[in-house]
Motif scaffolding. Structure first.
Motif, short mmCIF file in Angstrom:
data_model
loop_
_atom_site.label_atom_id
_atom_site.label_comp_id
_atom_site.label_asym_id
_atom_site.label_seq_id
_atom_site.Cartn_x
_atom_site.Cartn_y
_atom_site.Cartn_z
N CYS A 1 -2.07 -5.94 0.78
CA CYS A 1 -0.72 -5.39 0.88
C CYS A 1 0.20 -6.49 1.41
CB CYS A 1 -0.71 -4.19 1.82
SG CYS A 1 0.92 -3.56 2.18
N ALA B 1 -7.55 -4.74 -0.48
CA ALA B 1 -7.38 -3.95 -1.70
C ALA B 1 -8.38 -2.81 -1.78
CB ALA B 1 -7.50 -4.85 -2.92
N CYS C 1 0.84 -1.20 0.00
CA CYS C 1 0.00 0.00 0.00
C CYS C 1 0.88 1.25 0.00
CB CYS C 1 -0.92 -0.01 1.21
SG CYS C 1 -0.07 0.04 2.79
N GLN C 2 0.26 2.41 -0.17
CA GLN C 2 1.02 3.66 -0.27
C GLN C 2 1.77 3.96 1.02
OE1 GLN C 2 1.43 5.40 -3.14
NE2 GLN C 2 2.93 6.57 -1.97
N HIS C 3 1.14 3.73 2.16
CA HIS C 3 1.80 4.00 3.45
C HIS C 3 3.04 3.12 3.63
CE1 HIS C 3 2.42 4.82 7.67
NE2 HIS C 3 2.38 3.51 7.92
N CYS C 4 2.90 1.84 3.34
CA CYS C 4 4.03 0.91 3.48
C CYS C 4 5.13 1.23 2.46
CB CYS C 4 3.57 -0.53 3.31
SG CYS C 4 2.45 -1.07 4.62
N LYS C 5 4.71 1.66 1.28
CA LYS C 5 5.69 2.06 0.27
C LYS C 5 6.50 3.25 0.75
CE LYS C 5 6.20 3.45 -4.50
NZ LYS C 5 5.61 3.77 -5.76
N LYS D 1 -3.46 -5.12 4.55
CA LYS D 1 -4.72 -4.39 4.39
C LYS D 1 -5.38 -4.83 3.10
CE LYS D 1 -3.79 -0.20 6.96
NZ LYS D 1 -3.64 1.26 6.86
N GLU E 1 -9.18 -0.89 0.68
CA GLU E 1 -8.61 0.20 1.47
C GLU E 1 -7.35 0.76 0.82
OE1 GLU E 1 -7.94 -1.21 5.41
OE2 GLU E 1 -9.91 -2.15 5.52
N VAL E 2 -6.57 -0.09 0.20
CA VAL E 2 -5.28 0.34 -0.36
C VAL E 2 -5.20 -0.04 -1.83
CG1 VAL E 2 -4.06 0.14 1.82
CG2 VAL E 2 -4.12 -1.80 0.29
N LYS E 3 -4.32 0.66 -2.50
CA LYS E 3 -4.08 0.38 -3.91
C LYS E 3 -2.78 -0.40 -4.04
CE LYS E 3 -3.12 2.67 -8.25
NZ LYS E 3 -2.75 3.92 -8.88
N ILE E 4 -2.87 -1.58 -4.62
CA ILE E 4 -1.67 -2.40 -4.83
C ILE E 4 -1.09 -2.02 -6.18
CG2 ILE E 4 -0.78 -4.71 -5.16
CD1 ILE E 4 -2.86 -5.70 -3.23
#
Length: 198
Positions: A96, A103, A45-49, A101, A105-108
């Motif tokens: 993620c 998909a 996800c964007q946060h983890c990235k 999380k 909620e987050v964009k893979i």
């Protein structure tokens, strides 16, 4: 900043300021550091990235020495640090690979760079090309164009082979003329060639 509860405002500016930004490869020119700087973070996800990119930027990233077990398929498929799912499981479950999380909620991200990243890479490449000396710049542009024109060259391979092969004897020259469909003038050319050889 005051220790008074709720008083978070500060009037003075920051006391110690860095004159230059931190560079993770300033004193470390090893191949491992180059590889880490070129690492593409994906399936997260964007946060983890952002977290992983921060670790790479400030030299806190610790790569795996050997593959790790995936928590879903229990296979040793994880090659990227801080991931708990392998690539195939993350794509299959649409979650993620780091924080798990959903998909929705987050964009893979796919493994291919996005259009924004491609634009950034192109701008950086143009800036790098402009900083090169003229001779190296032209050599680099020729090299890049050679890769693009290789596909065109493969399509026209037959024509190129005929152009590469130059006639060495009279018979080969006549064959070449026939291939170029100049048969109507071939008799006059033969007589000219014979007169020149005498």
């Amino acid at each position: 900043m005051s220790t008074q509860r709720g008083n978070t405002s500060r009037t003075r500016p920051q006391k110690h300021k860095n004159r230059s930004a931190f560079k993770n490869d300033l004193h470390d020119k090893t191949n491992q550091q180059k590889k880490l700087n070129s690492l593409h973070v994906s399936e997260v996800c964007q946060h983890c990235k952002d977290v992983i990119e921060w670790k790479i930027k400030y030299k806190k990233y610790k790569p795996l020495s050997q593959p790790k077990n995936c928590t879903r398929c229990q296979q040793r498929n994880i090659t990227k640090a801080y991931h708990v799912l392998c690539r195939s499981c993350a794509l299959e479950a649409r979650v993620c690979a780091k924080c798990l999380k959903n998909a929705e909620e987050v964009k893979i991200e796919p493994s291919q760079p996005t259009t924004e990243e491609q634009v950034k890479l192109k701008v950086e490449m143009d800036r790098l090309i402009k900083s090169l000396p003229e001779r190296k710049r032209r050599a680099f542009i020729r090299y890049m164009n050679k890769g693009k024109s290789q596909e065109i060259l493969e399509e026209d391979n037959e024509e190129l082979e005929s152009q590469k092969h130059l006639p060495r004897t009279r018979e080969e020259l006549l064959e070449k003329i026939e291939l170029l469909k100049l048969n109507d003038d071939s008799d006059s050319l033969e007589s000219e060639i014979e007169s020149e050889s005498d």
